[in-house]
Write a protein that holds these residues in place. Structure first.
Motif, PDB file in Angstrom:
ATOM      1  N   THR A  84     -56.616   5.386  21.043  1.00  0.00           N
ATOM      2  CA  THR A  84     -56.815   5.223  22.490  1.00  0.00           C
ATOM      3  C   THR A  84     -56.049   3.994  22.938  1.00  0.00           C
ATOM      4  O   THR A  84     -55.829   3.078  22.165  1.00  0.00           O
ATOM      5  N   GLY A  85     -55.660   3.998  24.198  1.00  0.00           N
ATOM      6  CA  GLY A  85     -54.941   2.838  24.723  1.00  0.00           C
ATOM      7  C   GLY A  85     -54.380   3.144  26.093  1.00  0.00           C
ATOM      8  O   GLY A  85     -54.490   4.272  26.587  1.00  0.00           O
ATOM      9  N   PRO A  86     -53.789   2.130  26.733  1.00  0.00           N
ATOM     10  CA  PRO A  86     -53.159   2.344  28.031  1.00  0.00           C
ATOM     11  C   PRO A  86     -52.040   3.373  27.909  1.00  0.00           C
ATOM     12  O   PRO A  86     -51.346   3.414  26.891  1.00  0.00           O
ATOM     13  N   VAL A  87     -51.877   4.187  28.957  1.00  0.00           N
ATOM     14  CA  VAL A  87     -50.896   5.272  28.934  1.00  0.00           C
ATOM     15  C   VAL A  87     -49.510   4.780  28.505  1.00  0.00           C
ATOM     16  O   VAL A  87     -48.892   5.349  27.602  1.00  0.00           O
ATOM     17  N   ALA A  88     -49.055   3.707  29.153  1.00  0.00           N
ATOM     18  CA  ALA A  88     -47.685   3.254  28.899  1.00  0.00           C
ATOM     19  C   ALA A  88     -47.499   2.892  27.425  1.00  0.00           C
ATOM     20  O   ALA A  88     -46.478   3.228  26.822  1.00  0.00           O
ATOM     21  N   ARG A  89     -48.486   2.240  26.848  1.00  0.00           N
ATOM     22  CA  ARG A  89     -48.367   1.827  25.447  1.00  0.00           C
ATOM     23  C   ARG A  89     -48.411   3.039  24.504  1.00  0.00           C
ATOM     24  O   ARG A  89     -47.549   3.204  23.624  1.00  0.00           O
ATOM     25  N   THR A 129     -46.690  14.897  30.316  1.00  0.00           N
ATOM     26  CA  THR A 129     -45.982  14.346  31.479  1.00  0.00           C
ATOM     27  C   THR A 129     -46.962  14.156  32.646  1.00  0.00           C
ATOM     28  O   THR A 129     -46.878  13.178  33.377  1.00  0.00           O
ATOM     29  N   LEU A 130     -47.916  15.075  32.794  1.00  0.00           N
ATOM     30  CA  LEU A 130     -48.946  14.905  33.828  1.00  0.00           C
ATOM     31  C   LEU A 130     -49.820  13.710  33.497  1.00  0.00           C
ATOM     32  O   LEU A 130     -50.181  12.914  34.366  1.00  0.00           O
ATOM     33  N   VAL A 131     -50.164  13.580  32.226  1.00  0.00           N
ATOM     34  CA  VAL A 131     -51.010  12.477  31.785  1.00  0.00           C
ATOM     35  C   VAL A 131     -50.348  11.143  32.117  1.00  0.00           C
ATOM     36  O   VAL A 131     -50.977  10.222  32.620  1.00  0.00           O
ATOM     37  N   ARG A 132     -49.050  11.078  31.855  1.00  0.00           N
ATOM     38  CA  ARG A 132     -48.322   9.832  32.106  1.00  0.00           C
ATOM     39  C   ARG A 132     -48.436   9.416  33.569  1.00  0.00           C
ATOM     40  O   ARG A 132     -48.629   8.252  33.894  1.00  0.00           O
ATOM     41  N   ASP A 133     -48.328  10.389  34.474  1.00  0.00           N
ATOM     42  CA  ASP A 133     -48.329  10.058  35.898  1.00  0.00           C
ATOM     43  C   ASP A 133     -49.728   9.890  36.478  1.00  0.00           C
ATOM     44  O   ASP A 133     -49.905   9.249  37.501  1.00  0.00           O
ATOM     45  N   PHE A 134     -50.715  10.493  35.850  1.00  0.00           N
ATOM     46  CA  PHE A 134     -52.032  10.598  36.485  1.00  0.00           C
ATOM     47  C   PHE A 134     -53.081   9.684  35.862  1.00  0.00           C
ATOM     48  O   PHE A 134     -54.011   9.261  36.539  1.00  0.00           O
ATOM     49  N   ALA A 135     -52.939   9.392  34.559  1.00  0.00           N
ATOM     50  CA  ALA A 135     -54.021   8.679  33.862  1.00  0.00           C
ATOM     51  C   ALA A 135     -53.708   7.208  33.680  1.00  0.00           C
ATOM     52  O   ALA A 135     -52.554   6.783  33.739  1.00  0.00           O
ATOM     53  N   HIS A 136     -54.747   6.422  33.477  1.00  0.00           N
ATOM     54  CA  HIS A 136     -54.578   5.010  33.143  1.00  0.00           C
ATOM     55  C   HIS A 136     -54.603   4.797  31.632  1.00  0.00           C
ATOM     56  O   HIS A 136     -53.822   4.040  31.094  1.00  0.00           O
ATOM     57  N   ARG A 137     -55.525   5.469  30.972  1.00  0.00           N
ATOM     58  CA  ARG A 137     -55.636   5.351  29.518  1.00  0.00           C
ATOM     59  C   ARG A 137     -55.640   6.730  28.881  1.00  0.00           C
ATOM     60  O   ARG A 137     -55.978   7.716  29.525  1.00  0.00           O
ATOM     61  N   ILE A 138     -55.287   6.763  27.612  1.00  0.00           N
ATOM     62  CA  ILE A 138     -55.291   8.028  26.865  1.00  0.00           C
ATOM     63  C   ILE A 138     -56.192   7.896  25.656  1.00  0.00           C
ATOM     64  O   ILE A 138     -56.203   6.850  24.995  1.00  0.00           O
ATOM     65  N   ALA A 139     -56.931   8.957  25.374  1.00  0.00           N
ATOM     66  CA  ALA A 139     -57.660   9.068  24.118  1.00  0.00           C
ATOM     67  C   ALA A 139     -57.133  10.318  23.425  1.00  0.00           C
ATOM     68  O   ALA A 139     -57.135  11.404  24.013  1.00  0.00           O
TER      69      ALA A 139
END
Ligand SMILES: Nc1ncnc2c1ncn2[C@@H]1O[C@H](COP(=O)(O)OP(=O)(O)OP(=O)(O)O)[C@@H](O)[C@H]1O
Ligand SMILES: [Mg+2]
Length: 259
Positions: free
Chosen positions: A223-228, A203-213
């Motif tokens: 890896t990809g954009p948070v929303a996707r 939930t923190l990642v969703r609000d704070f990050a642009h991309r996730i790995a």
């Protein structure tokens, strides 16, 4: 890059903590590194920080491989990438006053001046929301959140371009956590800082990050954009991570993308 640790004992087999992981991080961007305990997140961070040379592959910072630089040039480049760790009290020296901890990077870089130095330290304390009085204390005389702010001030002293945040708010209470994340967000907007953000809490990642790995057993599985990634994960392991989050928590309010 690949990071390997020598195993323990006589016939030990080495541990491959990071296995051919590759990613890019742009100025002003936050990349969240997520994955279960032992998946290699901190090992990745250590290599990115120039603290442990990867066995294979390279780290390029603005096209320069820090591990190939002569010692003197590395010393000049090092302030550009700085860590902020999980344990707020443990990441500052217990005996050192906060203002001296913040001054240290300036001294190391040979940028200390008897007049402008203290002024710069006062300014850094103010930037992270601490009072001058906090500078005269030692780490154990500050709260966890204040300590984490002091650690951020110290990291900022060398004018960094990249902060490696290894679970920077995991040890903090939710309200204190929000304040520190707000500070980091503001600093990123003002300074175009890049963040490698290691975090367990999606939930923190969703609000704070642009991309996730997403890491699993040393490998990058997605890896990809948070929303996707959070709404349409392509890898079963990412789906399993998402399934571990209580229903609704990630979807109940959709934040507009940060940029
Ligand atoms: N100094 C070390 N010597 C030997 N093995 C290590 C060392 N540091 C980490 N490892 C091993 O490397 C692997 C990855 O560890 P790492 O600390 O990078 O994981 P992590 O994703 O940060 O986990 P956590 O979420 O618990 O912090 C683990 O199997 C760990 O046991
Ligand atoms: Mg770790």
């Amino acid at each position: 890059m690949t990071v390997r640790y020598p195993g323990r004992g006589r016939r030990a087999t080495p541990v491959t903590a990071v296995d051919e992981v590759s990613f890019e991080l742009a100025a002003g961007e936050t990349l969240a590194l997520v994955g279960e305990s032992g998946s290699g997140k901190s090992s990745t961070a250590t290599a990115v920080l120039g603290l442990r040379r990867p066995e294979g592959g390279r780290v390029l910072f603005d096209g320069q491989d820090p591990y190939r630089l002569p010692e003197r040039e590395l010393r000049l480049l090092r302030p550009a990438f700085q860590p902020v760790f999980q344990d707020p009290h443990g990441s500052l020296s217990p005996r050192q006053h906060i203002q001296d901890a913040i001054a240290e990077p300036l001294r190391v870089q040979g940028r200390w001046h008897p007049v402008s130095g203290p002024r710069r330290v006062a300014e850094l304390l103010d930037i992270v929301g601490l009072a001058p009085e906090h500078g005269r204390r030692r780490p154990h005389e500050l709260s966890g959140g204040q300590c984490q702010r002091a650690g951020i001030a110290r990291a900022l002293a060398g004018e960094p371009r990249l902060l490696v945040l290894d679970e920077p708010v995991s040890a903090l209470d939710p309200t204190v956590r929000a304040g520190v994340l707000e500070l980091l967000t503001r600093l990123q907007h003002e300074r175009g800082l890049a963040y490698l953000f290691i975090c367990h809490d999606l939930t923190l990642v969703r609000d704070f990050a642009h991309r996730i790995a997403v890491m699993r057993a040393g490998r990058l599985v997605e890896t990809g954009p948070v929303a996707r990634v959070l709404t349409r994960p392509t890898h079963s392991y990412t789906r399993a991570l998402l399934d571990a989050v209580p229903t609704g928590v990630l979807t109940e309010h959709t934040h507009p993308p940060r940029r």
